[in-house]
Each structure stands twice: as structure tokens, then as C-alpha cells.
Design a protein around this motif. Structure first.
Motif, PDB file in Angstrom:
ATOM      1  N   ALA A 153       1.179   4.030  -3.064  1.00  0.00           N
ATOM      2  CA  ALA A 153       0.912   5.446  -2.790  1.00  0.00           C
ATOM      3  C   ALA A 153       2.115   6.299  -3.191  1.00  0.00           C
ATOM      4  O   ALA A 153       1.966   7.356  -3.833  1.00  0.00           O
ATOM      5  CB  ALA A 153       0.585   5.644  -1.319  1.00  0.00           C
TER       6      ALA A 153
ATOM      7  N   LEU B 144      -6.366   4.250  -3.419  1.00  0.00           N
ATOM      8  CA  LEU B 144      -5.116   4.245  -4.178  1.00  0.00           C
ATOM      9  C   LEU B 144      -5.329   4.208  -5.694  1.00  0.00           C
ATOM     10  O   LEU B 144      -4.393   4.370  -6.465  1.00  0.00           O
ATOM     11  CB  LEU B 144      -4.246   3.052  -3.763  1.00  0.00           C
ATOM     12  CG  LEU B 144      -3.689   3.100  -2.342  1.00  0.00           C
ATOM     13  CD1 LEU B 144      -2.803   1.894  -2.077  1.00  0.00           C
ATOM     14  CD2 LEU B 144      -2.901   4.379  -2.104  1.00  0.00           C
TER      15      LEU B 144
ATOM     16  N   GLU C  74       0.829  -1.209   0.000  1.00  0.00           N
ATOM     17  CA  GLU C  74       0.000   0.000   0.000  1.00  0.00           C
ATOM     18  C   GLU C  74       0.859   1.252   0.000  1.00  0.00           C
ATOM     19  O   GLU C  74       0.615   2.195  -0.767  1.00  0.00           O
ATOM     20  CB  GLU C  74      -0.909   0.016   1.231  1.00  0.00           C
ATOM     21  CG  GLU C  74      -2.078  -0.942   1.162  1.00  0.00           C
ATOM     22  CD  GLU C  74      -2.923  -0.863   2.417  1.00  0.00           C
ATOM     23  OE1 GLU C  74      -3.718   0.088   2.523  1.00  0.00           O
ATOM     24  OE2 GLU C  74      -2.789  -1.732   3.285  1.00  0.00           O
TER      25      GLU C  74
END
Length: 223
Positions: A79, A109, A75
Motif C-alpha cells: 500500500a 491493493l 500488505e
């Protein structure tokens, strides 16, 4: 077909299967890293050299070892990658199958595809790559029936709720969350609005209190 693809995966057996699939698709430049920091460095370097990556394929979980890393999971990598190169295409290839988690990745995202690791996942990954190349987005494989009441309820969880739950998990109280939201431009950011949303979330998740709510959110992979 894509010309340059970066794989972020810390298991050699899986990365080799992905590389083999990409080679069969006649992709010329395939690079593989085991750390999220290394992946971001390569993305920045490629962009600086005006030879950017077309596609990033990343797992979500990376086993921690002796090495200290700024980006510790997929994640955070995605990002950072999108901040560096907003137009990079992204596929998450992970064993994580919690619907809340998957939807948050699409909503927050803006990933292009999510492929759940399983028996036929390499074929599913190949399918996702072809579909993204043909300008499709929002791809979830294997395809899941989203007509159930549970899935409809999941859609109600928005990025605002994720931000609220994350702030709550830091130990912030309503006044502090309101201040943080105002600084970040998140609305609504009034004390009353935040309190009402928290109460709605506690009712929705059948949580007894804020601590119970955070525990449920973490268990579901929301935060």
C-alpha cells in the motif's frame, strides 16, 4: 526483462532462491531487505534518484523482533509502495492460501500477481515475472479452478465489505462507522445501509453476532 527488482523477505533461504531465479532471468539490479520499512525507504530513494524499481516481490508475514517498524507486513508495504510509486509492479510471494485474502489483495491493493509458496513455487514465481513483464495482470499461481460455487461467492465480497469489517473490528458502532465512511468518501454510508450490509454479511458467514463475524473474518484472512 525487468532491470531493477526489490525483494522484501525475512528468510534468507527463500530470498536466496528468489535472487538466483532473478539472476537467471538476467536482471541487472537485485536488492533484498528483511524489513518492510527498509523496502519502502529504498523505493523512495530510488524514485528520488530517478532510478526507480520496476518490480517489488514481497512476502505478507514478517517476524517481529526487537526493532520497531512502521510497516509490519507485506500488505502495508505494498500500500505504501503504490502510494509512493503507483506504477510499480507487485508480486506477493506467500504461504497464505486463503481465497478471501488473495482476492482482497487483487481487488484492494491491485497487485499484479500472487504466488503461493510450495514445492514448485520458485518456478511459478519465474512464470509470474515473465507474464507480468509481458503486461499480464491478475495472475494467481498455481492456477486454481475458480468455477466452484465457493469461489463465485467469494467474488461477492467487495472492498466496501472489507472496510466495514475493519471498522467493526475496531469496536466502532454503526453511527461511528457511518461517520468514518462519510469522512473517507465511502458509499453507501447511511446507518440503514450499513446495518443491512452487516446483516447480509452475518447471514453469509453464518455468524451469530458482530463479534462472531469479526472472528470468522479474521480466521479467513479478510482482515
Amino acid at each position: 526483462m525487468f532491470k531493477k527488482v526489490l525483494i522484501a523477505e525475512d528468510l534468507d533461504s527463500i530470498s536466496q532462491s528468489i535472487i538466483h531465479t532473478l539472476e537467471e532471468l538476467s536482471i541487472d539490479d537485485i536488492q533484498h531487505v528483511k524489513y518492510c520499512d527498509d523496502a519502502h525507504i529504498r523505493i523512495k530513494k530510488a524514485l528520488a534518484e530517478k532510478k526507480p524499481f520496476d518490480l517489488l516481490i514481497s512476502d505478507l508475514s514478517f517476524k517481529q523482533d526487537h526493532r520497531e517498524n512502521k510497516l509490519i507486513n507485506g500488505e502495508e508495504l505494498i500500500a505504501a509502495a503504490k502510494k509512493t510509486q503507483p506504477n510499480i509492479k507487485t508480486i506477493v510471494f506467500s504461504i497464505e492460501d486463503k481465497s478471501f485474502k488473495i482476492k482482497s489483495l487483487f481487488n484492494i491493493l491491485k497487485i499484479d500477481a500472487y504466488v503461493i509458496k510450495g514445492r514448485n513455487s520458485i518456478k511459478e514465481l519465474e512464470k509470474a515475472i515473465n507474464r507480468i513483464y509481458n503486461n499480464e495482470t491478475g495472475i494467481l499461481l498455481p492456477e486454481i479452478n475458480t468455477n466452484t460455487s465457493t469461489e463465485k461467492s467469494i467474488i461477492e465480497i467487495e472492498s466496501y465489505d472489507i472496510s466495514l469489517l475493519k471498522s467493526l473490528s475496531k469496536g466502532l458502532i454503526i453511527n461511528e462507522i457511518a461517520t468514518e465512511f462519510k469522512k473517507s468518501g465511502i458509499v453507501p454510508n447511511g446507518n440503514s445501509s450499513i446495518e443491512k450490509r452487516l446483516n447480509k454479511l452475518k447471514t453469509y458467514f453464518k455468524a451469530n453476532n458482530n463479534i462472531h463475524l469479526i472472528a470468522i473474518a479474521k480466521d479467513m484472512g479478510l482482515i
